[in-house]
Every structure is written in C-alpha cells, then in structure tokens.
Design a protein around this motif. Structure first.
Motif, PDB file in Angstrom:
ATOM      1  N   ASN A   1      -6.515   5.044  -2.167  1.00 29.39           N
ATOM      2  CA  ASN A   1      -5.000   5.828  -2.250  1.00 29.39           C
ATOM      3  C   ASN A   1      -4.819   6.306  -3.472  1.00 29.39           C
ATOM      4  O   ASN A   1      -3.591   6.800  -3.600  1.00 29.39           O
ATOM      5  CB  ASN A   1      -4.049   4.717  -1.615  1.00 29.39           C
ATOM      6  CG  ASN A   1      -4.053   4.464  -0.194  1.00 29.39           C
ATOM      7  OD1 ASN A   1      -4.871   5.387   0.608  1.00 29.39           O
ATOM      8  ND2 ASN A   1      -3.647   3.345   0.507  1.00 29.39           N
TER       9      ASN A   1
ATOM     10  N   ASP B   1      -9.322  -4.658   0.834  1.00 26.17           N
ATOM     11  CA  ASP B   1      -8.063  -4.492   0.374  1.00 26.17           C
ATOM     12  C   ASP B   1      -8.077  -3.659  -0.946  1.00 26.17           C
ATOM     13  O   ASP B   1      -7.395  -2.619  -1.332  1.00 26.17           O
ATOM     14  CB  ASP B   1      -7.439  -5.866  -0.074  1.00 26.17           C
ATOM     15  CG  ASP B   1      -6.291  -5.574  -0.900  1.00 26.17           C
ATOM     16  OD1 ASP B   1      -5.101  -5.154  -0.386  1.00 26.17           O
ATOM     17  OD2 ASP B   1      -6.336  -6.113  -2.239  1.00 26.17           O
TER      18      ASP B   1
ATOM     19  N   ASN C   1      -9.594   7.140   4.278  1.00 27.59           N
ATOM     20  CA  ASN C   1      -8.395   7.620   4.073  1.00 27.59           C
ATOM     21  C   ASN C   1      -8.286   9.166   3.758  1.00 27.59           C
ATOM     22  O   ASN C   1      -7.298   9.553   2.979  1.00 27.59           O
ATOM     23  CB  ASN C   1      -7.212   6.893   3.095  1.00 27.59           C
ATOM     24  CG  ASN C   1      -7.061   5.532   4.015  1.00 27.59           C
ATOM     25  OD1 ASN C   1      -7.131   5.325   5.080  1.00 27.59           O
ATOM     26  ND2 ASN C   1      -6.418   4.770   3.121  1.00 27.59           N
TER      27      ASN C   1
ATOM     28  N   GLN D   1      -4.140   4.152  -6.080  1.00 26.38           N
ATOM     29  CA  GLN D   1      -3.147   3.082  -6.706  1.00 26.38           C
ATOM     30  C   GLN D   1      -3.635   1.987  -7.538  1.00 26.38           C
ATOM     31  O   GLN D   1      -3.127   1.226  -8.240  1.00 26.38           O
ATOM     32  CB  GLN D   1      -2.053   2.831  -5.706  1.00 26.38           C
ATOM     33  CG  GLN D   1      -2.832   1.566  -4.744  1.00 26.38           C
ATOM     34  CD  GLN D   1      -1.907   1.220  -3.530  1.00 26.38           C
ATOM     35  OE1 GLN D   1      -2.131   1.710  -2.540  1.00 26.38           O
ATOM     36  NE2 GLN D   1      -0.872   0.471  -3.922  1.00 26.38           N
TER      37      GLN D   1
ATOM     38  N   SER E   1       0.594  -5.093   2.873  1.00 27.04           N
ATOM     39  CA  SER E   1       0.212  -5.101   1.645  1.00 27.04           C
ATOM     40  C   SER E   1      -1.311  -5.845   1.442  1.00 27.04           C
ATOM     41  O   SER E   1      -1.483  -6.390   0.372  1.00 27.04           O
ATOM     42  CB  SER E   1       1.272  -5.476   0.782  1.00 27.04           C
ATOM     43  OG  SER E   1       1.607  -6.998   1.156  1.00 27.04           O
TER      44      SER E   1
ATOM     45  N   TYR F   1       0.912  -1.152  -0.029  1.00 27.16           N
ATOM     46  CA  TYR F   1      -0.005   0.042   0.102  1.00 27.16           C
ATOM     47  C   TYR F   1       0.980   1.173  -0.166  1.00 27.16           C
ATOM     48  O   TYR F   1       2.116   1.342   0.611  1.00 27.16           O
ATOM     49  CB  TYR F   1      -0.710  -0.176   1.288  1.00 27.16           C
ATOM     50  CG  TYR F   1      -1.919  -1.124   1.167  1.00 27.16           C
ATOM     51  CD1 TYR F   1      -2.747  -1.570   0.112  1.00 27.16           C
ATOM     52  CD2 TYR F   1      -1.956  -1.890   2.619  1.00 27.16           C
ATOM     53  CE1 TYR F   1      -3.481  -2.499   0.364  1.00 27.16           C
ATOM     54  CE2 TYR F   1      -2.920  -2.953   2.638  1.00 27.16           C
ATOM     55  CZ  TYR F   1      -3.782  -3.201   1.707  1.00 27.16           C
ATOM     56  OH  TYR F   1      -4.768  -4.387   1.704  1.00 27.16           O
TER      57      TYR F   1
ATOM     58  N   ILE G   1      -8.994   0.103  -0.134  1.00 28.43           N
ATOM     59  CA  ILE G   1      -7.642   0.951   0.257  1.00 28.43           C
ATOM     60  C   ILE G   1      -6.937   1.361  -0.939  1.00 28.43           C
ATOM     61  O   ILE G   1      -6.558   2.498  -1.208  1.00 28.43           O
ATOM     62  CB  ILE G   1      -6.890  -0.037   1.126  1.00 28.43           C
ATOM     63  CG1 ILE G   1      -7.501  -0.422   2.468  1.00 28.43           C
ATOM     64  CG2 ILE G   1      -5.442   0.562   1.489  1.00 28.43           C
ATOM     65  CD1 ILE G   1      -6.854  -1.309   3.284  1.00 28.43           C
ATOM     66  N   ARG G   2      -6.750   0.457  -1.867  1.00 31.46           N
ATOM     67  CA  ARG G   2      -5.963   0.770  -3.088  1.00 31.46           C
ATOM     68  C   ARG G   2      -6.492   1.757  -4.110  1.00 31.46           C
ATOM     69  O   ARG G   2      -6.023   2.813  -4.625  1.00 31.46           O
ATOM     70  CB  ARG G   2      -5.836  -0.682  -4.095  1.00 31.46           C
ATOM     71  CG  ARG G   2      -4.911  -1.671  -3.213  1.00 31.46           C
ATOM     72  CD  ARG G   2      -4.706  -2.917  -3.965  1.00 31.46           C
ATOM     73  NE  ARG G   2      -4.003  -3.668  -3.126  1.00 31.46           N
ATOM     74  CZ  ARG G   2      -2.798  -3.965  -2.922  1.00 31.46           C
ATOM     75  NH1 ARG G   2      -1.879  -2.909  -3.161  1.00 31.46           N
ATOM     76  NH2 ARG G   2      -2.463  -4.595  -2.111  1.00 31.46           N
TER      77      ARG G   2
END
Length: 242
Positions: free
Chosen positions: A192, A185, A226, A194, A104, A63, A188-189
């Motif tokens: 963020n 998961d 986030n 990504q 990760s 991450y 989060i990506r």
C-alpha cells in the motif's frame, strides 16, 4: 619534515627518506574520491540516516485504502488484501485455515478457532471482562483478583488452544503457520506504500513468501498484491517490479 630555521613564515618542506616498500599513491586516490563527492549525480539523496526510522512499529496503525486498478482484480497470480478480505490458507486436519484482513491487522482462524494474535486477543478480552476494569498500580489488568472459577475458565480455554496447536501439527508447525500469516500485515503495508520495504527483516521476507504460497500464489514468478507488481529475488528478497 623540516622547517627553515629563524623564519616562522617559511614554507614547509618535506625531507625525503629512503624506504624499502612502495608508498600508496594517496594524492591520486584523494583526487578520485573528491571528484565523486563533488559530483551531484553520484550523491545519495532522500535517504534515512537512522536505522530506528525503519522500525516496523513506526508504521503501525490503520491500513490505507489503496487504489487498485480494475485489471488487477482478476489478474493472474494476484491477491487482494484489503479490510474485509477473507482468504483460505489451506486445509489442516480436515478443517480450513483462513486469514481475515481487519482495519489495522490480520487475524487467523482454524475453522472457528482463533489462532495466533486472535487467540491472544480472545484471552485478553476475557480477562478484562472478568475483572470489569480492575487494574494494578501500573494500569495492567490485575489477574490476582480473578476468582477460582474464572481461572478455571481461562485454563479451559488454554487446554482447548493446546489441542488446536497439536491438531495443526504441533508447536513448531503452529508457530510457522502463525508467523507466516501474520507477516502478511507487513506485506499489506509495503504494497500500500505506507511502510518502506527496508523495514522488513530477512525472516519476514521468508514468512511472507510462505504465506503467499499457502494462499495459492506462485512466488517463483512476479505476482500482484493490491495491484502492485512484486517478485522475489534469487536470494529470497521481496522487491517491487519496475
């Protein structure tokens, strides 16, 4: 169509034929589409041309560390999911279900019992430890080399895990919990920056929503992950708020 006889350079002429149905006005529509194609403001820019580029596997890895605005840390209907975070996903059969964000991946535990990918990791680590690096011709741990006592130990772990599955509501409920938690998961990506939101399937949208509600987030209105403001559409799609 007819061509003037005896002259290869003659212009082409069209023979009119009577028809019983109205012909489509192709020239008018062709001009309309050409106008759109030539209008730079209407052209798609910076798009992906292959669906393979949206495969979530392409975006695995550690991450990234997002810059979270200070006000987001205590914002209403907000959740912070960064490495080291532990959040409660509810109480089942008198024990707390927790989700832990690693560097990760996300892992889940029911009290001290690992579930989902954490359970799989526990079993795989045990097999590798038993075999002390022994692998088959494909480089896979050679379970045929396990001793009888080692197989018995693995069977005991599986029986204990089956007991956990039943205490969490049975296989169907366990699978719902596992998939919901592990879908974070992907959240989060995406939050963020990504991984593109287009990499999420409709099922993953549903699983993310279920996990957020288990964590106490009201998904009927905008929320923060986030520091990024998101919301769910009426159709259940996850979107960034403007």
């Amino acid at each position: 169509m007819r061509i003037e006889a005896g002259n290869a350079h003659a212009t082409t002429a069209y023979q009119i034929h009577p028809v019983g149905k109205r012909l489509p006005d192709c020239f008018q529509k062709d001009a309309f589409f050409r106008e759109i194609l030539n209008d730079g403001s209407k052209k798609l820019k910076g798009v992906f041309y292959s669906a393979d580029e949206f495969n979530p596997v392409n975006f695995k890895g550690p991450y990234i560390t997002p810059e979270i605005p200070p006000e987001a840390l205590n914002a209403e209907n907000s959740i912070i999911l960064v490495p080291g975070t532990v959040i409660s996903m509810g109480v089942y059969s008198g024990k707390e279900l927790t989700l832990r964000v690693g560097g990760s991946y996300v892992g889940m535990h029911w009290d001290s019992e690992p579930i989902g990918s954490e359970h799989v990791k526990k079993v795989n680590d045990m097999i590798r430890r038993f075999l002390n690096g022994v692998v088959d011709e494909n480089g896979i741990p050679d379970i045929s080399k396990l001793t009888r006592s080692q197989v018995a130990a693995l069977n005991r772990i599986e029986r204990e895990h089956h007991s956990v599955v039943m205490k969490l509501g049975g296989p169907k409920q366990y699978e719902h919990i596992r998939r919901a938690g592990e879908a974070l998961d992907a959240l989060i990506r995406v939050a963020n920056g990504q991984m593109p939101g287009a990499a999420l399937s409709s099922d993953t949208h549903l699983q993310i929503r279920a996990a957020l509600e288990m964590a106490g987030i009201d998904t009927s209105k905008p929320f923060y992950v986030n520091g990024r403001k998101l919301y769910f559409t009426a159709g259940g799609g996850l979107r960034f708020a403007e």
